[in-house]
Write an enzyme that holds these catalytic residues in place. Structure first.
Site: not given
Ligand code: FPP
Length: 236
Positions: A21, A38, A131
């Site tokens: 955010d 973004h 991961l």
């Protein structure tokens, strides 16, 4: 008698979930369009994912686009979808880094080319053992639970046979452990419909840093705090 000093290992979460955010505010502060925020946020995502892989985190789930984000101006929605498209097309992304890529959410309404790229990128990285990065797209926790209920009813499971595991196994995250640690930067203190079933026992960490400014050192601060917490899962 001589005791060897025991080196205690840091207790790392297995699964970290992040709400990325603050991209819009980051751009506004610089007089840039929201889309620039973004773009910067996508770079931070790659840096943090690589760092998680380096320190041995097993799962990272990031909130890239919610079921509610379609309400944003079309230009902004297109910008995020284009970023995702570019990211998926970039064959260099996480290549040779032993990172597995997965997407969670209702992917059906996405553009066909994005859906095809998702299938390809997931397949290409399926054997990675480091991961696992889950990118949540058109994701909403309530939508996920509603879809799970529909699937359970359609499968004919009897009401008396439904357990919490039945629900968990019909969510997008059925093949992974629940998040242990949820991070939300940018000074907001909400879950915003993110992993609402899965985060029942998660620890939370908030920070005023805007996502594009979020660095591995901030993640380290969060992990140090996590390490000090005492998770009791309702016990004593
Ligand atoms: C929230 O910040 C952020 C989003 C809704 C989009 C997040 C998307 C990315 C970081 C890019 C994803 C791309 C890849 C490749 C994973 P906000 O726009 O609500 O910020 P604000 O609260 O400051 O307005």
């Amino acid at each position: 008698m001589f005791f060897k000093k025991k080196v205690t290992e840091r207790n790392l979460p297995t699964h970290i979930a992040i709400i990325m955010d603050g991209n819009g505010r980051w751009a506004k502060k610089r007089g840039l369009p929201r889309s620039a925020g973004h773009v910067a946020g996508a770079k931070t995502f790659k840096t943090i994912a690589r760092y998680c892989n380096k320190i041995g985190i097993k799962y990272l789930t990031v909130y890239a686009f919610s079921t509610e984000n379609w309400k944003r101006p079309q230009k902004e929605v297109d910008g995020i979808m284009n970023l995702l498209r570019d990211y998926l097309k970039d064959a260099e992304n996480f290549k040779g880094e032993n990172i597995r890529l997965k997407f969670i959410g209702n992917l059906e309404p996405l553009a066909d080319d994005i859906k095809e790229l998702i299938v390809k990128d997931e397949a290409d990285s399926a054997d990675a053992t480091g991961l696992t990065v889950n990118i949540a797209i058109n994701y909403g926790g309530r939508d996920e639970i509603t879809n799970a209920v529909k699937k359970i009813v359609q499968s004919g499971i009897k009401a008396e046979d439904i357990t919490e595991d039945t629900i968990s196994s019909h969510l997008y995250t059925s093949d992974m452990p629940d998040p242990d640690f949820i991070i939300r930067p940018s000074g907001e203190y909400r879950l915003s419909n993110y992993l609402i079933w899965q985060s029942a026992y998660a620890e939370y960490w908030f920070s005023d840093v805007l996502w594009p400014d979020f660095l591995p050192k901030h993640l380290e601060q969060a992990l140090d705090d996590y390490n000090k917490r005492n998770r009791r899962f309702g016990g004593v």
